[in-house]
Design a protein around this motif. Structure first.
Motif, short mmCIF file in Angstrom:
data_model
loop_
_atom_site.label_atom_id
_atom_site.label_comp_id
_atom_site.label_asym_id
_atom_site.label_seq_id
_atom_site.Cartn_x
_atom_site.Cartn_y
_atom_site.Cartn_z
N LYS A 276 125.13 -64.30 65.29
CA LYS A 276 126.39 -65.21 64.62
C LYS A 276 126.38 -65.15 63.05
N PHE A 277 127.50 -65.17 62.71
CA PHE A 277 127.73 -64.96 61.14
C PHE A 277 128.90 -65.66 60.79
N THR A 278 128.93 -66.65 59.75
CA THR A 278 129.74 -67.51 59.46
C THR A 278 130.72 -66.79 58.29
N VAL A 279 132.07 -66.70 58.53
CA VAL A 279 133.02 -66.37 57.61
C VAL A 279 134.07 -67.35 57.31
N ARG A 280 134.11 -67.79 56.07
CA ARG A 280 134.90 -68.64 55.63
C ARG A 280 135.16 -70.07 56.49
N GLY A 281 133.76 -70.43 57.07
CA GLY A 281 133.39 -71.61 57.75
C GLY A 281 133.74 -71.34 59.41
N GLU A 282 134.09 -70.14 59.57
CA GLU A 282 134.26 -69.93 61.03
C GLU A 282 133.07 -69.11 61.41
N SER A 283 132.34 -69.36 62.79
CA SER A 283 131.33 -68.57 63.23
C SER A 283 131.83 -67.38 63.98
N LYS A 284 131.27 -66.17 63.68
CA LYS A 284 131.64 -64.99 64.43
C LYS A 284 130.67 -64.41 65.09
N ASP A 285 131.00 -63.59 66.18
CA ASP A 285 130.16 -63.08 67.10
C ASP A 285 129.85 -61.66 66.35
N CYS A 286 128.58 -61.37 65.99
CA CYS A 286 128.29 -60.06 65.30
C CYS A 286 127.45 -59.28 65.98
N GLU A 287 126.93 -59.65 67.26
CA GLU A 287 125.94 -58.86 67.97
C GLU A 287 126.27 -57.40 67.97
N GLY A 288 127.46 -56.96 68.05
CA GLY A 288 127.65 -55.49 68.04
C GLY A 288 127.30 -54.72 66.74
N LEU A 289 127.46 -55.58 65.82
CA LEU A 289 127.34 -55.20 64.35
C LEU A 289 125.61 -55.12 64.10
N CYS A 290 124.96 -55.99 64.51
CA CYS A 290 123.54 -56.23 64.57
C CYS A 290 123.01 -55.26 65.44
N ASN A 291 123.28 -54.79 66.78
CA ASN A 291 122.62 -53.80 67.42
C ASN A 291 122.95 -52.43 66.73
N LYS A 292 124.21 -52.44 66.20
CA LYS A 292 124.29 -50.93 65.65
C LYS A 292 123.55 -50.89 64.42
N ALA A 293 123.19 -51.76 63.72
CA ALA A 293 122.24 -51.76 62.29
C ALA A 293 120.70 -51.36 62.94
N LYS A 294 120.50 -52.17 63.83
CA LYS A 294 119.13 -51.91 64.69
C LYS A 294 118.98 -50.69 65.08
N GLN A 295 119.97 -50.11 65.70
CA GLN A 295 119.90 -48.75 66.39
C GLN A 295 119.59 -47.67 65.22
N HIS A 296 120.38 -47.86 64.29
CA HIS A 296 120.23 -46.99 63.08
C HIS A 296 119.07 -46.79 62.54
N VAL A 297 118.24 -47.83 62.47
CA VAL A 297 116.80 -47.90 61.77
C VAL A 297 115.89 -47.60 63.17
N ALA A 298 116.06 -48.04 64.12
CA ALA A 298 115.12 -47.71 65.15
C ALA A 298 115.13 -46.10 65.44
N LYS A 299 116.28 -45.20 65.27
CA LYS A 299 116.19 -44.34 65.75
C LYS A 299 115.29 -43.48 64.52
N ARG A 300 115.54 -43.89 63.33
CA ARG A 300 114.53 -42.93 62.53
C ARG A 300 113.11 -43.32 62.69
N LEU A 301 112.83 -44.52 63.22
CA LEU A 301 111.44 -44.85 63.66
C LEU A 301 110.96 -43.85 64.76
N ASN A 302 112.00 -44.03 65.72
CA ASN A 302 111.39 -43.15 66.83
C ASN A 302 111.28 -41.79 66.62
N ASN A 303 111.99 -41.23 65.79
CA ASN A 303 111.88 -39.78 65.35
C ASN A 303 110.60 -39.56 64.69
N PHE A 304 110.35 -40.62 64.04
CA PHE A 304 108.86 -40.35 63.10
C PHE A 304 107.58 -40.50 64.07
#
Length: 331
Positions: A276-304
């Protein structure tokens, strides 16, 4: 002044009602272990319960520090989480707006590390005790390239905690009897291999890989059948959860049209934990963005990891706060 300091000691984050810190005998020191991670310091100590049972208790503390007096207490009686070292003040807290960077090789013997370790000691209730401290170092800082102990860096770390920072309300800093330093990822291997009584419960045949995902770095240790570190299969890579923070900040800024400079580290940490991420007082579901950021870094680690693994392993041990955050993405 005394009352404020005593409240820190009496309200140890390690103790519940009826519990006391435990040491083996009157002549021995209390033991405190501090795993100084990217967002939290994880502390552990022996505790004695109401019934006399002895066991290990753990807790975590926000590990963000900013130079200067940042957060003012709501009582108006001073700054909250304030520490002093070498005539400089640092503010420690979960929501300091501009925390000092820990992404450099000298962090382990820096003033910032001293302040955060001192905060862990005070919050754990050890400030006025005779205690022994255990901390860790990334693999590549603990060992030289030839596999020998990096005595120079280890000694620098020990010297950097003499003296420890003091709170703004204390007259003297804590004094520790001894400081022990270990290779961070190897502690997880020992925990996997033996039980609390020191009995062997697992055996290495083909090899065990320990992947310790931290904030700024990830330690990868290959343990062979002789229970030795195989250095060609071990390394420290400068990738960790702070890279997830960096990527997530970019995604949130773009998705919700917010300047990146207005997205604080504590906001990113909360977003990753709650989706969850609060934008101008409103809670937004950011699960997709979080997973996208995690996947980006995890891919680098998995390759290593794939580059280092050249044999069939008995087991891969993922440890560290970063491994927990990336548990669905790693391998």
């Amino acid at each position: 002044m005394g009352n404020i300091l005593n409240s820190v000691i009496l309200e140890s984050i390690l103790l519940d009602e009826g519990e006391t810190l435990y040491k083996q005998n009157e002549a021995s020191a209390y033991d405190l272990a501090d795993d100084n991670g990217y967002a939290y310091h994880k502390v552990a100590a022996w505790v004695k319960g109401k019934d006399g049972t002895k066991y290990i208790k753990t807790a975590s503390i926000a590990s963000r520090a900013q130079l200067g007096k940042v957060n003012v207490s709501v009582t108006g009686k001073g700054a909250a989480g304030l520490y002093e070292i070498d005539s400089e003040f640092y503010t420690v807290g979960e929501n300091v707006p501009d925390p000092e960077s820990i992404r450099n090789n000298s962090y382990c013997y820096s003033e910032v590390n001293n302040v955060l370790v001192s905060n862990a000691i005070y919050r754990s209730g050890f400030a006025n005790l005779d205690f022994r401290l255990s901390t860790g170092l990334p693999l590549k800082q603990y060992f030289n390239n030839d596999g020998e102990l990096n005595e120079a860096t280890i000694q620098k770390v020990k010297n950097s905690l003499k003296p420890l920072a003091k709170t703004a309300v204390s007259e003297n800093p804590p004094i520790m009897r001894e400081h022990l330093i270990y290779a961070e990822s190897l502690s997880a291997f020992v925990d996997w291999m033996v039980d609390e009584n020191g009995e062997m419960v697992n055996k290495v045949s083909n090899g065990v890989l320990v992947v310790d995902v931290g904030g700024g770095t990830t330690d990868i240790s290959f343990i062979n059948s002789a229970n030795e570190i195989y250095m060609p299969g071990s390394d420290t890579v400068k990738t960790g959860v702070l890279d997830v923070f960096k990527k997530l900040k970019q995604y949130l800024s773009s998705a919700y049209e917010i300047d990146e400079e207005h997205i604080r580290v504590d906001m990113l940490d909360k977003a990753l934990r709650t989706n969850k991420f609060t934008v101008r007082g409103e809670s937004k579901d950011c699960e997709g963005l979080c997973n996208k950021a995690k996947q980006h870094v995890a891919k680098r680690l998995n390759n290593f990891i794939d580059e280092l693994v050249t044999t069939t392993l008995d087991h891969i041990i993922f440890v560290g706060g970063g491994a927990e955050a990336l548990r669905e993405q790693l391998l």
